[in-house]
Design an enzyme around this catalytic site. Structure first.
Site, short mmCIF file in Angstrom:
data_model
loop_
_atom_site.label_atom_id
_atom_site.label_comp_id
_atom_site.label_asym_id
_atom_site.label_seq_id
_atom_site.Cartn_x
_atom_site.Cartn_y
_atom_site.Cartn_z
N HIS A 85 0.86 -1.15 0.02
CA HIS A 85 -0.08 -0.24 -0.03
C HIS A 85 0.66 1.30 0.00
O HIS A 85 0.41 2.37 0.00
CB HIS A 85 -0.95 0.09 1.24
CG HIS A 85 -0.61 0.54 2.24
ND1 HIS A 85 -0.12 -0.58 3.41
CD2 HIS A 85 -0.48 1.44 3.05
CE1 HIS A 85 0.22 0.31 4.60
NE2 HIS A 85 0.25 1.65 4.22
N ASP A 128 0.35 -7.85 1.97
CA ASP A 128 0.62 -6.19 2.08
C ASP A 128 2.33 -6.08 2.06
O ASP A 128 2.73 -5.60 2.88
CB ASP A 128 0.24 -5.46 3.08
CG ASP A 128 0.31 -4.00 2.86
OD1 ASP A 128 0.47 -3.33 1.86
OD2 ASP A 128 -0.04 -3.15 3.89
N GLN A 215 0.69 6.13 11.34
CA GLN A 215 0.72 6.54 9.94
C GLN A 215 2.15 7.24 9.51
O GLN A 215 2.59 7.80 10.61
CB GLN A 215 -0.34 7.92 9.75
CG GLN A 215 -1.47 7.42 9.20
CD GLN A 215 -2.18 6.45 9.98
OE1 GLN A 215 -2.36 6.36 11.30
NE2 GLN A 215 -2.87 5.36 9.42
N GLY A 216 2.83 6.67 8.67
CA GLY A 216 3.97 6.77 8.17
C GLY A 216 5.07 5.93 8.57
O GLY A 216 6.14 5.85 8.15
N ASP A 217 4.90 4.85 9.31
CA ASP A 217 5.31 3.57 9.88
C ASP A 217 5.14 2.56 8.87
O ASP A 217 6.18 1.67 8.92
CB ASP A 217 5.19 3.19 11.32
CG ASP A 217 5.38 4.20 12.06
OD1 ASP A 217 6.72 4.87 12.13
OD2 ASP A 217 5.10 4.31 13.36
N SER A 218 4.04 2.72 7.91
CA SER A 218 3.89 1.63 6.99
C SER A 218 5.02 1.01 6.19
O SER A 218 6.04 1.81 5.81
CB SER A 218 2.90 2.18 6.09
OG SER A 218 1.35 1.97 6.69
N1 ARG Z 1 -1.45 2.43 7.10
C1 ARG Z 1 -0.42 3.18 7.84
C2 ARG Z 1 0.61 3.94 6.88
O1 ARG Z 1 0.42 4.07 5.85
C3 ARG Z 1 0.22 2.43 8.98
C4 ARG Z 1 -0.82 2.26 10.17
C5 ARG Z 1 -0.53 1.34 11.26
N2 ARG Z 1 -1.33 1.50 11.96
C6 ARG Z 1 -1.29 0.89 13.41
N3 ARG Z 1 -2.17 1.22 14.22
N4 ARG Z 1 -0.30 0.28 13.61
O2 ARG Z 1 1.57 4.44 7.51
#
Ligand code: ARG
Length: 269
Positions: A85, A128, A215-218
């Protein structure tokens, strides 16, 4: 809210923020079990990878910051493992910059290398994961092994990233890290009816929340440090908010995905 909505929203937030978001939650206020602390110590009002701390220089030499606002891990000297993603599908792609070499994105030691090709897995849920082949090997690259069995899919994991340090928070310029416990599939499916048990693994503090990626750790690695060598057991994928009680973080499960990732790795142009 559907998972798709959550993901699109998080990507929008990243673009709109134009920043780095570390996956961290709010500071853990309590201990999960006697003798084991997660996230910040009680009384520490600083906020980190939600609930984390600044990572010492050199602790995770394989960690990568990607220019679209994601994390990743060097699995060969020229290939970054990240989340599907985070990328735009499979094909030639010279648009991504990979930063390695320091916990501090503003350090003079940061090495920036451009992408050449991306192979994206099926996406959030079934797979993912994505591989980014860089235009050239990273000098002195430090790599990490992918988990090939489920042996390390338990206990406690290390999470790390430059993402938001709390839900809705800012991206970070200095890497943050925290420890989170494994959450079994049955418990996690109770939190998320759309969990794909085979290909996803969950981690977090079910009762109190407070420690998580965000967000941003993905795309960044969730690491098993017990054992002979550190291994990537998870790829930061999604969660409802960050570090909410009852809502663990969901990660691509590398022990399950490993064979298809390896096949893609061997087939990279
Ligand atoms: N989708 C998020 C990103 O793009 C990562 C989210 C992780 N969320 C969590 N609650 N662990 O960075």
């Amino acid at each position: 809210m559907t998972r798709g909505t959550r993901i699109r929203r998080s990507l929008f937030a990243l673009v709109a923020g134009g920043a780095l978001a570390v996956a961290v939650g709010v500071p853990a206020q309590a201990q999960a079990e006697p003798g084991v602390t997660y996230g910040n110590q009680p009384g520490d009002v600083s906020v980190n990878v939600v609930g984390g701390d600044p990572a010492p220089e050199g602790a995770y030499p394989y960690i990568v910051r990607l220019s679209m606002g994601c994390g990743g891990a060097m699995i060969t000297e020229q290939v970054v493992l990240t989340a599907a993603h985070c990328v735009d599908g499979t094909g030639q792609d010279t648009s991504i910059t990979a930063s390695t070499g320091s916990v501090d994105l503003n350090s003079p030691n940061i090495v920036k290398t451009q992408s050449a090709y991306v192979h994206a897995g099926p996406g959030v849920g079934p797979g993912d994961w994505a591989l980014i082949k860089l235009a050239k090997p990273v000098a002195n690259a430090k790599t990490i092994k992918m988990a090939e069995t489920a042996d390390g899919d338990k206990g406690e994991f290390q999470i790390m990233g430059w993402g938001a340090d709390r839900e809705g928070g800012q991206q970070q310029t200095k890497l943050r890290h925290a420890k989170v416990p494994f959450v079994d599939d049955g418990t996690c499916a109770g939190a998320y009816s759309d969990l794909v048990k085979d290909s996803e693994i969950c981690a977090g503090l079910m009762d109190q929340g407070g420690v998580d990626t965000c967000q941003g750790d993905s795309g960044g690695p969730m690491v098993q440090l017990a054992g002979d060598v550190p291994t990537v057991v998870g790829i930061v994928s999604w969660g409802e908010g960050c570090a909410r009680p009852g809502k663990p973080g969901v990660y691509g499960q590398v022990s399950f995905l490993h064979a298809e990732i390896k096949k893609a790795l061997d087939g990279l142009p």
